[in-house]
Enzyme design. Structure first.
Site, PDB file in Angstrom:
ATOM      1  N   TYR A 134      -3.100  -0.122  11.317  1.00 11.99           N
ATOM      2  CA  TYR A 134      -1.726  -0.114  10.998  1.00 11.99           C
ATOM      3  C   TYR A 134      -1.430  -1.663  11.537  1.00 11.99           C
ATOM      4  O   TYR A 134      -1.262  -2.117  12.788  1.00 11.99           O
ATOM      5  CB  TYR A 134      -1.090   0.875  12.031  1.00 11.99           C
ATOM      6  N   LYS A 162      -2.410   0.275   6.575  1.00 14.45           N
ATOM      7  CA  LYS A 162      -0.923   0.409   6.391  1.00 14.45           C
ATOM      8  C   LYS A 162      -0.597  -1.154   6.850  1.00 14.45           C
ATOM      9  O   LYS A 162      -0.359  -1.308   7.878  1.00 14.45           O
ATOM     10  CB  LYS A 162      -0.393   1.520   7.308  1.00 14.45           C
ATOM     11  N   VAL A 204       3.449   4.200   2.407  1.00 12.14           N
ATOM     12  CA  VAL A 204       3.863   5.081   3.723  1.00 12.14           C
ATOM     13  C   VAL A 204       5.131   4.831   3.941  1.00 12.14           C
ATOM     14  O   VAL A 204       5.474   4.043   4.935  1.00 12.14           O
ATOM     15  CB  VAL A 204       2.906   4.602   4.756  1.00 12.14           C
TER      16      VAL A 204
END
Length: 301
Positions: A134, A162, A204
């Protein structure tokens, strides 16, 4: 399988006394699944993971994994300051039965790229599940470099990333250089069509809690090569995303955005209470009314 599509970071409904609201959480999961999402990401930033004690995190994991029952992949955020703390969250997520792990770089202590690499390798060894990085420099204060991500991808440590860095040039460079099995997901709500055009595998979106159908339509249009339809849907979502500003400047951006997401879900009848975790400041009646207007303008009320 490579992770693709719309994987919203699931909000965490709370009661007025700040407990996890299980019935509202299962309704939210149903709302997202009915919207056509391809996976769920619990305990991320839009889940208020940074505000939740460990018992709340476990309640979210058990509720969502049990309710989804394998219909779509469930990824669990294991965000914490350093590796040993993260590993406790990893073990709890594995016991709950999640399908993948999402972790940031360590934070609070400044870390060298070699230490970040060791952090992710240690997580992967313990989890024995796909691990997704992330990239969130606004909160972690470390940018995950392309070369580091590619090294960890090529050695099988990372299944994907992400990207919430806001660095579109870096995102494109990563997409051009990555192994074919490495999933690149954008964390931006407002440039999804651009990211998909560049070759990203999915999105996302925090706003996807409010309008999962819109992001599913956007992704389907992009996958079909209908970029005009994707652009139209993206621009509708950009206008809807303005709801995150309703609390400014009376409160911080996080309070305003997460409060707006929860107010929207409450107005849409998905969750029982728009409660956000302290010390976030709740929206007032006028700010909530403005959220409702944004919903109405987007055709959601």
């Amino acid at each position: 399988m490579k992770l693709t599509g719309v994987i919203p970071p699931v909000c965490t409904p709370l009661t007025p006394s700040f407990d996890v609201d299980g019935p509202s959480l299962t309704r939210l999961v149903d709302h997202l699944m009915d919207g056509g999402v391809d996976g769920l990401f619990v305990l991320g930033s839009s889940s208020e993971a940074a505000y939740l004690p460990d018992g709340h995190r476990r309640a979210v994991l058990d509720t969502v994994v049990g309710h989804v029952a394998g219909q779509v992949p469930v990824l669990a955020g294991v965000i914490d300051m350093t590796t040993l703390r993260v590993l406790d969250h990893v073990r709890a997520a594995v016991v709950a039965g999640v399908d993948g792990i999402v972790a940031t770089a360590p934070f609070y202590a400044r870390t060298h790229p070699a230490e970040i690499a060791l952090h992710f390798r240690t997580i992967a060894e313990v989890a024995e599940l796909p691990v997704y990085a992330y990239d969130l420099p606004v909160s972690v204060h470390t940018k995950l470099g392309r070369d580091l991500l590619l090294e960890l991808a090529s050695s099988g440590v990372l299944a994907g990333v992400k990207d919430s860095s806001g660095d579109d040039g870096g995102l494109r460079s990563l997409i051009l250089s990555r192994p074919s099995s490495f999933s690149v997901l954008t964390g931006s709500e407002v440039t999804v069509d651009c990211a998909l055009w560049m070759g990203a595998d999915g999105v996302v979106p925090g706003l996807g809690n409010v309008d999962p159908h819109g992001y599913a339509r956007l992704f389907a249009a992009a996958r079909a090569g209908d970029w005009a339809a994707a652009k139209d849907e993206q621009e509708r979502l950009i206008n809807l995303f303005e709801l995150v500003t309703v609390g400014l400047p009376r409160m911080g951006g996080g309070s305003s955005a997460l409060g707006a997401f929860k107010a929207a879900l409450h107005l849409r009848g998905v969750i029982d209470h728009p409660t956000t975790a302290v010390p976030q400041i709740p929206l007032n009646e006028e700010e909530t009314r403005r959220v409702g207007k944004h919903l109405a303008d987007a055709g959601l009320l």
